[in-house]
Design a protein around this motif. Structure first.
Motif: not given
Length: 256
Positions: A39-46
């Motif tokens: 999973l990404p470590d932060g930022g925007r997720i849609v």
């Protein structure tokens, strides 16, 4: 996860046919051996859903993990799910749309994602396939600069799910954002090693016990879908316990 009541099921509709029991899936060794998603470590997720509840059923634990990591979440409901009980004498479609929106907000709060932005596109339930380009265009601004998009699987054998997934993938592709798709109805109509399912592209997100508990609580918020609205057949539950069992495991599966 709108499937409609009542009326005799169409024999050719795999969603209305008898489904695969959850113990069959849990006994399938390959399910526990899928590659782990990173999973990404932060930022925007849609997170895109055809109906309010799809995102929690298919990706609720992942949403909880992302929220806990500090990601900024935007949840897009393509329809309001007003068509789940089209012949109900208890609620009107407009009332059901409002109920389902409230249930989604309560579920996100249960997941620890109360700060998530919720966007309602208002496409008519069961009609997403006729508005795919419009949905893709509406999603594009949210995806610009995002780290990841989660959307319904394009092979789920539900027209709204598939169309929402195609629109999300098109918008994500235009924004150069990865799009992972989550199955919902697939667990009902498919079977282990089913050749209609792209298992080679499947990855899993493991859900620690605490996260699994949050998802269980979140799923229970969708009262209009998991309990009858009333005694009439037209008000029957859309998601009986044997169907919910597919979505209460300690992993979630995505196709990349």
């Amino acid at each position: 996860m709108t499937g409609t009541n009542p009326g005799p099921p169409a024999p050719a509709d795999p969603i209305q046919a008898d489904g695969t029991p959850e113990p069959v899936w849990r006994a399938w060794s390959r399910l526990g051996k899928l590659p782990a998603a990173i999973l990404p470590d932060g930022g925007r997720i849609v997170i895109v859903a055809a109906h309010p509840d799809d995102e929690v059923l298919g990706a609720g634990g992942t949403i909880a993990l992302l929220a806990a990591s500090g990601a900024r979440l935007t949840v897009v409901s393509v329809t309001d799910g007003e068509g789940s009980h089209p012949h109900s004498t208890r609620v009107t479609p407009a009332e059901l749309a409002a109920i389902r929106a409230e249930e989604l907000r309560a579920a996100l709060t249960a997941l620890g994602a109360s700060s998530a932005e919720v966007v309602r596109l208002g496409v008519a339930d069961t009609q997403v396939a006729g508005h795919e380009d419009e949905v893709a265009a509406a999603l594009r601004p949210f995806l610009d600069g995002s780290r990841l998009c989660l959307a319904p699987w394009t092979g789920d054998v539900h027209s709204d799910h598939e169309a929402a997934g195609r629109a999300a993938r098109a918008a994500a592709r235009a924004a150069s954002v990865d799009c992972w798709t989550y199955p919902v109805w697939m667990w009902h109509w498919a079977r282990p090693d089913d050749t209609r399912v792209p298992w080679d592209s499947a990855v899993s997100v493991g859900l620690p016990q605490g996260i699994s508990e949050l998802k269980h609580r979140a799923v229970q918020r969708f009262v209009s879908q998991i309990h009858p609205l009333g005694p009439d057949a037209s008000d029957a539950a859309i998601l009986p316990p044997d169907e919910l069992a597919h979505h209460l495991r300690d992993i979630e599966v995505f196709f990349t």
